[in-house]
Design a protein around this motif. Structure first.
Motif: not given
Lengths: 487, 298
Positions: B150-152, B177-185, B191-194, B204-216
């Motif tokens: 998840a991006f925060v 699962q544990k949801i990994q949280m990434f801060s975008i400064a 875009d660089d952070d993402i 690790d070549n495994s499929a993942g889901l990204i939770l995006c809480f804003s439209e941007e």
């Protein structure tokens, strides 16, 4: 109710005029409304501008008063506030679904809030609560900034609305002009059509009348009568024309009847003239021989007397008398006495010729022997008895001449005891239908050449009646010729 | 009066507009960046307001030539003496102050979305978090993703909200699962952070889901996935129903959109407002059940 052409024409004109007037009034009113609407198109913007200017003045008044508490400033503030309140009356005061009215409502609310805060500020300034007054002045100022923004927004809406309205009114005006023109054209066209139909309806019977008049002028009276029965001028003309046609037909019928009668009369007269001419010709032709014979016979009679032949002298004298009478009275009328005398001479001559072949007798029972009678009437009757009645009788023939008075008539009959008269021939002779046959008979006649038909026709003409002669059967079975003359 | 009557006549001729008069004027406002959301939000509010013989007015602050702010909306309502105000806020720091007209009469405020709990709103419309967490967890389970991130964005108004939701989702995942949280400064560097986060996760070549809480965030993430050719490794879950998100959903890059129906939110806001006007109180909060659009169907 009788509606004359004049009245109908006037009504038609009045109706058309009314419709045209209504149309014109409608167009004028529409144009007037359009012009008025156009003139008011931007009135709302002007009003709003005035409103905003007034609110700005009030805002300045408030500012002035907050800065300088003076009577002048407060008076001006109150006066301008009253003016702004008056202008507020034009604004919409209820929430509306219409964006324009809703914005007006917002402007009204902002103005009200502005004025309320301003009043509070003024009140507090007057009371000397300057800090509170400034605080409320800021609130009023905020409200005024909103008011300003909304007035601008409302102004844009008004402007947009007015542009749209202006375009609509202009379009409406143009449409009205077009539709007005079309309507005027349609109404005029309709009026022309109705007028044409009306005029055609009026002219149609007139055309028929004209055609009928021409037909009558060409002497064709077998034209149908008019069926136009309306109670107007044309109807009157048609009825009068019908009467005229009927009168002319009746008059023509009368003329025809008269013409037929005259024609019949003329035919009769021509026939009589023809008979007369024939008789005259015959008489003239016969006059040639009688004059010559008359002179010859006189000469012969003188010669016979000189030679002493009394019988021959008498014979020639009788023949001469006969032809003298023939010459004198065959053309003009004679009297019964002379006619009988002439018949005696003829009988004498026939006796000399036929001897005792027949016997002639007379029964004269009338006092009026001077009655007028056509000449040479009796002789042909007697001759007919001798030639036809006794044609198969070598001897014993009896001829009786009888003259008598009967019911105011002098009845002369010549009868024989001969073979009689064939019925069909009798009918033909009496009806006068077999003129040709009669002519043949005349041609076949010898002696004077005057036949029975001639005798009958001359009697009819002389006495101007058909009932003057009859052929019947005698008592002895022979023929009886009867002449009835009014005494 | 003649002038006014003439104008009414002119307006009545224009049948496109509703010239009916109402008893109440309810103001509606929200952040301009959510145009699509606000349109539906306003539509729902208008629909319900009509039932109360009220008219809704969307506050357009542009005319003041100033920056939009929710505080300004409050002033607007106060000075225009509105009968109520409904605010959509995605700023959890927003404080709804008590507003009164010039005569001291309170103007009720209903806040939809995020705001400070201690604000003076008469009611608050918010998503049913429990249902939201449940939906996300179920989707993760069903999708079979090996990892979820998840991006925060920092600083972001709804950061704390996100941090509240993540544990709830993890709880509902029942330790799967544990949801990994990434801060975008910073926004400029987002875009660089993402990109760097995605590249790191892709190792690790495994499929993942990204939770995006804003439209941007959703937009930037999808763009990065496409650019880096990572479509077979990552899928995105959006929490805002925008036309862009729906497009990506159709393309299969976004696997699901979980959202609050804006129409329902607007309608609920007006209902709460009139409940307060009628009763003088409300429950203080009204929960809206979130909806989900899954890939392949809208």
């Amino acid at each position: 109710m009788r509606k004359g052409i004049k009245r109908r024409l006037i009504l038609l004109f009045v109706y058309a005029s009314i419709v045209e007037c209504i149309l014109m009034i409608a167009i004028i009113i529409s144009l007037w409304i359009s012009l008025k609407s156009l003139s008011q198109s931007y009135n709302s913007n002007l009003r709003l501008k005035e409103f905003y200017e007034q609110s700005k003045i009030l805002h300045d008044d408030l500012n002035n008063y907050i800065q300088l508490k003076s009577y002048e400033n407060i008076n001006k503030y109150l006066k301008d506030k009253a003016e702004l309140e008056r202008l507020c009356l034009d604004l919409n005061r209820r929430p509306s679904g219409n964006p324009l009215l809703l914005n007006e409502y917002s402007v009204y609310k902002f103005t009200e809030t502005f004025m309320n805060y301003a009043d509070i500020a003024v009140f507090q300034r007057r009371a000397g609560e300057n800090a509170l007054a400034i605080e409320n002045f800021h609130q009023a100022d905020k409200a005024f900034s909103f008011l300003k923004g909304f007035v601008e927004k409302l102004n844009r809406i008004y402007f947009s609305d007015n542009i749209q309205h202006f375009a609509n009114v202009r379009k409406l005006s143009m449409n009205m002009s077009i539709y007005g023109g079309i309507m005027a054209f349609v109404v005029s066209g309709l009026a022309i059509v109705i007028l044409s139909l009306f005029v055609s309806a009026v002219i149609h019977p007139l055309t028929e009348i004209s055609e009928s008049a021409n037909q009558i002028a060409e002497q064709n009276f077998n034209i149908p009568l008019f069926t136009y029965n309306k109670k107007d001028e044309i109807g009157n003309i048609c009825r009068a024309f019908n009467k005229m046609i009927i009168s002319i037909r009746e008059y023509i019928d009368t003329i025809w009847e008269k013409a037929i009668q005259e024609n019949e009369m003329r035919e009769k007269e021509m026939k009589m003239n023809e008979l007369y001419q024939e008789a005259k010709l015959d008489a003239l032709q016969s006059q040639i021989n009688p004059h010559f014979l008359f002179n010859t016979l006189n000469t012969g009679a003188q010669l016979a007397m000189m030679e002493g032949s009394d019988r021959t002298c008498d014979f020639l004298e009788k023949v001469a008398d006969f032809y003298r009478y023939n010459l004198q009275f065959s053309e003009h009328g004679s009297v019964l006495r002379d006619e009988i005398k002439m018949l005696d001479s003829y009988i004498y001559i026939m006796k000399v010729r036929f001897g005792d072949h027949f016997n002639f007798s007379k029964e004269i029972n009338t006092v009026n022997l001077d009655i007028s009678i056509p000449g040479m009437i009796l002789q042909p009757l007697v001759e007919n008895c001798i030639k036809h009645g006794f044609q198969n009788m070598p001897r014993g023939g009896e001829i009786l001449l009888k003259v008598e008075d009967e019911d105011g008539f002098v009845v002369i009959s010549v009868s024989d005891n001969g073979c009689g008269f064939p019925e069909n021939k009798r009918n033909e002779i009496l009806s006068g239908k077999s003129d040709k046959k009669s002519d043949d008979m005349k041609k076949n006649d010898s002696g004077t050449g005057v036949g029975l038909v001639n005798v009958i026709n001359r009697l009819k003409i002389f006495f101007k009646t058909d009932n003057v002669f009859d052929i019947g059967e005698s008592i002895s079975g022979g023929t009886s010729f009867t002449i009835r003359i009014k005494n | 009066m003649t002038f006014f009557a003439f104008r009414i006549y002119r307006l009545s001729v224009n049948t496109e507009n509703d010239s009916k008069f109402y008893d109440y004027r309810i103001l509606v406002c929200g952040a301009e960046k959510h145009d699509e959301f606000m349109a539906d939000f306003y539509s729902g509010a208008k629909f319900v307001a009509t039932a109360y013989n009220g008219i809704t007015e969307y506050i357009d602050i542009d005319h003041s030539y100033e920056e939009f702010s929710l505080e300004k909306c409050l002033d607007y309502a106060r000075f225009s003496d509105a009968d109520g105000l409904i605010i959509f806020s995605d700023d959890e720091s927003f404080f709804a102050k008590k507003i009164q007209n010039v005569h001291g009469k309170e103007i009720p405020v209903v806040v939809a979305g995020e705001c400070k709990d201690e604000g003076h709103q008469v009611s608050r419309i918010e998503v049913d978090r429990n249902e939201l967490e449940k939906l996300v967890a179920e989707k993760i389970k069903k999708g079979g993703w090996k990892k979820t991130a998840a991006f925060v964005r920092q600083p972001e108004n709804h950061a704390s909200l996100v941090t509240k939701i993540i544990p709830g989702i993890e709880k509902k995942l029942e330790g799967l699962q544990k949801i990994q949280m990434f801060s975008i400064a910073a926004e400029e560097m987002a875009d660089d952070d993402i990109r760097s986060v995605l590249m790191a996760l892709a190792k690790d070549n495994s499929a993942g889901l990204i939770l995006c809480f804003s439209e941007e965030d959703a937009d930037l993430t999808v763009q990065t996935i496409i650019e880096q050719n990572l479509t077979d490794k990552f899928s995105v879950m959006g929490f805002f129903k925008s036309s862009k998100n729906v497009e990506f959903l159709k393309k299969g890059i976004i696997s699901a959109i979980i959202y609050m129906d804006p129409w329902e939110v607007g309608a609920a806001g007006v209902s709460e407002l009139f409940a307060w006007k009628k009763n003088g109180f409300t429950n203080g909060c009204r929960l809206i059940t979130p909806k989900i659009i899954e890939g392949g169907a809208e």
